[in-house]
Write an enzyme that holds these catalytic residues in place. Structure first.
Site, PDB file in Angstrom:
ATOM      1  N   PRO A 251      83.374  29.507  52.122  1.00  0.00           N
ATOM      2  CA  PRO A 251      82.041  29.576  52.716  1.00  0.00           C
ATOM      3  C   PRO A 251      82.128  29.175  54.192  1.00  0.00           C
ATOM      4  O   PRO A 251      83.173  28.702  54.639  1.00  0.00           O
ATOM      5  CB  PRO A 251      81.276  28.497  51.933  1.00  0.00           C
ATOM      6  CG  PRO A 251      82.326  27.485  51.583  1.00  0.00           C
ATOM      7  CD  PRO A 251      83.619  28.243  51.415  1.00  0.00           C
ATOM      8  N   LEU A 256      77.582  23.113  48.432  1.00  0.00           N
ATOM      9  CA  LEU A 256      77.514  24.230  47.477  1.00  0.00           C
ATOM     10  C   LEU A 256      76.191  24.997  47.534  1.00  0.00           C
ATOM     11  O   LEU A 256      75.119  24.401  47.468  1.00  0.00           O
ATOM     12  CB  LEU A 256      77.745  23.747  46.048  1.00  0.00           C
ATOM     13  CG  LEU A 256      78.029  24.926  45.094  1.00  0.00           C
ATOM     14  CD1 LEU A 256      79.482  25.362  45.204  1.00  0.00           C
ATOM     15  CD2 LEU A 256      77.667  24.589  43.679  1.00  0.00           C
ATOM     16  N   HIS A 257      76.305  26.305  47.690  1.00  0.00           N
ATOM     17  CA  HIS A 257      75.131  27.177  47.690  1.00  0.00           C
ATOM     18  C   HIS A 257      75.522  28.518  47.072  1.00  0.00           C
ATOM     19  O   HIS A 257      76.700  28.885  47.071  1.00  0.00           O
ATOM     20  CB  HIS A 257      74.581  27.358  49.110  1.00  0.00           C
ATOM     21  CG  HIS A 257      75.601  27.865  50.076  1.00  0.00           C
ATOM     22  ND1 HIS A 257      76.465  27.035  50.756  1.00  0.00           N
ATOM     23  CD2 HIS A 257      75.926  29.127  50.451  1.00  0.00           C
ATOM     24  CE1 HIS A 257      77.262  27.757  51.511  1.00  0.00           C
ATOM     25  NE2 HIS A 257      76.959  29.032  51.346  1.00  0.00           N
TER      26      HIS A 257
HETATM   27  P1  M7G Z   1      78.123  30.893  53.705  1.00  0.00           P
HETATM   28  O1  M7G Z   1      78.797  31.572  52.580  1.00  0.00           O
HETATM   29  O2  M7G Z   1      78.414  29.431  53.881  1.00  0.00           O
HETATM   30  O3  M7G Z   1      78.474  31.553  55.081  1.00  0.00           O
HETATM   31  O4  M7G Z   1      76.578  31.131  53.500  1.00  0.00           O
HETATM   32  P2  M7G Z   1      78.169  32.914  55.805  1.00  0.00           P
HETATM   33  O5  M7G Z   1      77.056  32.583  56.797  1.00  0.00           O
HETATM   34  O6  M7G Z   1      79.468  33.202  56.540  1.00  0.00           O
HETATM   35  O7  M7G Z   1      77.796  33.913  54.784  1.00  0.00           O
HETATM   36  C1  M7G Z   1      75.590  30.448  54.169  1.00  0.00           C
HETATM   37  C2  M7G Z   1      74.317  31.266  54.063  1.00  0.00           C
HETATM   38  O8  M7G Z   1      73.256  30.516  54.615  1.00  0.00           O
HETATM   39  C3  M7G Z   1      74.408  32.561  54.868  1.00  0.00           C
HETATM   40  O9  M7G Z   1      74.010  33.646  54.052  1.00  0.00           O
HETATM   41  C4  M7G Z   1      73.479  32.319  56.042  1.00  0.00           C
HETATM   42  O10 M7G Z   1      72.826  33.504  56.488  1.00  0.00           O
HETATM   43  C5  M7G Z   1      72.492  31.313  55.498  1.00  0.00           C
HETATM   44  N1  M7G Z   1      71.952  30.413  56.535  1.00  0.00           N
HETATM   45  C6  M7G Z   1      72.633  29.834  57.538  1.00  0.00           C
HETATM   46  N2  M7G Z   1      71.793  29.049  58.248  1.00  0.00           N
HETATM   47  C7  M7G Z   1      72.203  28.243  59.399  1.00  0.00           C
HETATM   48  C8  M7G Z   1      70.551  29.100  57.674  1.00  0.00           C
HETATM   49  C9  M7G Z   1      69.303  28.479  57.960  1.00  0.00           C
HETATM   50  O11 M7G Z   1      69.126  27.694  58.892  1.00  0.00           O
HETATM   51  N3  M7G Z   1      68.292  28.792  57.105  1.00  0.00           N
HETATM   52  C10 M7G Z   1      68.424  29.672  56.058  1.00  0.00           C
HETATM   53  N4  M7G Z   1      67.370  29.919  55.299  1.00  0.00           N
HETATM   54  N5  M7G Z   1      69.605  30.261  55.781  1.00  0.00           N
HETATM   55  C11 M7G Z   1      70.661  29.983  56.575  1.00  0.00           C
END
Ligand code: M7G
Length: 317
Positions: A251, A256-257
Site C-alpha cells: 500500500p 490497514l484499509h
Molecule cells: P493505498 O493502497 O495505500 O495507496 O490506498 P494508493 O493511493 O497508491 O492506492 C490508499 C487509498 O486512500 C487510495 O485509494 C487513495 O486514493 C485514498 N486516499 C488517500 N488520501 C490521502 C485520502 C484522503 O485524504 N481522503 C480519502 N477519502 N481518501 C484518500
C-alpha cells in the site's frame, strides 16, 4: 444515491463561495513540470510550486482529471451547448468539437499541498520492476524500510477521529478492535456510480498491511467484507457481486484499509501484481493463520523508489 450527492454539492457550494478549496488557490500555483499524463485516463499529474510571502516555493501535486459523463445531464448538454464546430465530414460520418457550459464540463482536481518528495515520486512516471518478497525479505528489508520512513497517515487518523471528512462517512462500525469506517475514496467524485470507489479504514491501529494479518484479524476482515457490502447496496444499490473488494500490497499508507470499487471499473491499482481480493485473504487465513507471514508476495516498484534500491542492494534485481 440522492443523499451523498446533495451532501457533496452543499460542501462544494460552500467552497465555491470561499473562492478556494480548503484555503487553496489554484491560480497561485506555478507549473514546475508534468509528472505524468494519460490520454486514456484523461488525467494529468502536475508538480506545482506555491510561492510564499518569503519568496520560497512550496511543492504541490495537482491532479487534473476529466470526469465521466453523468447520464442525467446529457439532455441538457445536447440542448445547452455553447458551440459545435465541424472538424470533418465524409459521407454519413462527421466529427465535431463540442463546447459545453462549464458546469457540464467539470475537471476533478486533487491537490496535495504541501507535497513531500515521496508524493512527487508517487506520481512521477517511471519504469517499474517486479519484486518477489519472501517472508524473510519482509522482515529483513521491507519492514526496516517502512519503519525508517515517515510518510504521514494523519489523514487516516483525521477520518477515524471525525476531524476530517466526517460528513462523507457512508457507514461505521465503531468497535475499536473489529470496527471500521467506510468512506468515499478521494479518487471518486461521487457523481456517477460507474467509477464507484470507497475505502474501509479499520479503527485498530498498528496493522500495517496484508503482511501483518493473521487469523486473529478474521472477525475484522469479515466485518469489513460483509457490512461494507451491505452498506454499499443500501446506499448505492450496487450488489456485493458487482463490487471488487481488495487490499493493496504494497500500500502507499501503512494503516490497514480495504478498497471497494465497482467491478465494471478498471480502477487504478487493481492489477494482479497489487490487488488481493479480501475474500481470498479471508480464505487463506482460515487455511493457515501464518499464511501472509510465510508466503512470497509479488509487487511492482518504480525505478527510483528507495525500497527498490534496498532490494537491489540485497541482490534481488
Ligand atoms: P493505498 O493502497 O495505500 O495507496 O490506498 P494508493 O493511493 O497508491 O492506492 C490508499 C487509498 O486512500 C487510495 O485509494 C487513495 O486514493 C485514498 N486516499 C488517500 N488520501 C490521502 C485520502 C484522503 O485524504 N481522503 C480519502 N477519502 N481518501 C484518500
Amino acid at each position: 444515491m440522492a443523499e451523498p450527492l446533495s451532501v457533496k454539492r452543499k460542501h462544494e457550494e460552500k467552497e465555491e463561495k470561499n473562492g478556494a478549496a480548503g484555503g487553496f488557490l489554484l491560480s497561485e500555483v506555478s507549473l514546475r513540470r508534468v509528472l505524468r499524463e494519460s490520454a486514456r485516463d484523461k488525467t494529468i499529474f502536475l508538480h506545482g510550486q506555491v510561492n510564499s510571502a518569503s519568496g520560497d516555493g512550496t511543492d504541490a501535486v495537482v491532479i487534473l482529471e476529466k470526469t465521466p459523463f453523468q447520464e442525467e445531464n446529457i439532455s441538457e448538454l445536447l440542448k445547452e451547448y455553447t458551440k459545435l464546430q465541424l472538424q470533418m465530414s465524409n459521407d454519413i460520418y462527421s466529427t465535431y468539437h463540442l463546447y459545453v457550459p462549464p458546469e457540464l464540463n467539470e475537471i476533478k482536481t486533487t491537490v496535495v499541498y504541501p507535497a513531500t518528495e515521496k508524493h512527487l515520486q508517487k506520481y512521477l512516471r517511471q519504469e517499474v520492476y517486479l519484486i518477489r518478497e519472501t517472508g524473510e525479505d519482509y522482515k529483513n528489508i521491507t519492514l526496516p524500510f517502512i519503519q525508517s520512513q515517515s510518510f504521514s497517515i494523519q489523514w487516516v487518523y483525521n477520518i477515524l477521529e471525525k476531524k476530517a471528512e466526517a460528513d462523507r462517512i457512508i457507514y461505521e462500525n465503531p468497535d475499536p478492535a473489529n470496527g471500521f469506517v467506510l468512506i468515499p475514496d478521494f479518487k471518486w467524485n461521487q457523481k456517477q456510480l460507474d467509477d464507484l470507489y470507497l475505502i474501509a479504514i479499520c479503527h485498530c491501529r498498528g496493522i500495517k498491511s496484508l503482511r501483518d494479518l493473521t487469523a486473529e484479524h478474521l472477525p475484522l476482515l469479515k466485518n469489513i467484507l460483509q457490512e461494507g457490502k451491505e452498506a454499499v447496496v443500501k446506499r448505492f444499490g450496487i450488489s456485493g457481486a458487482q463490487l471488487r473488494v481488495y487490499l493493496h500490497y504494497q500500500p502507499s499508507y501503512y494503516h490497514l484499509h480495504v478498497h471497494f470499487t465497482a467491478l465494471s471499473y478498471d480502477a487504478p491499482g487493481c492489477s494482479v501484481e497489487r490487488a488481493h481480493l479480501l475474500s481470498d485473504v479471508i480464505d487463506h487465513l482460515e487455511l493457515d493463520s501464518q499464511y501472509y507471514q510465510k508466503r512470497t508476495l509479488t509487487f511492482a516498484l518504480r525505478a527510483d523508489e528507495p525500497l527498490l534500491k534496498r532490494f537491489q542492494e540485497a541482490g534481488h534485481l
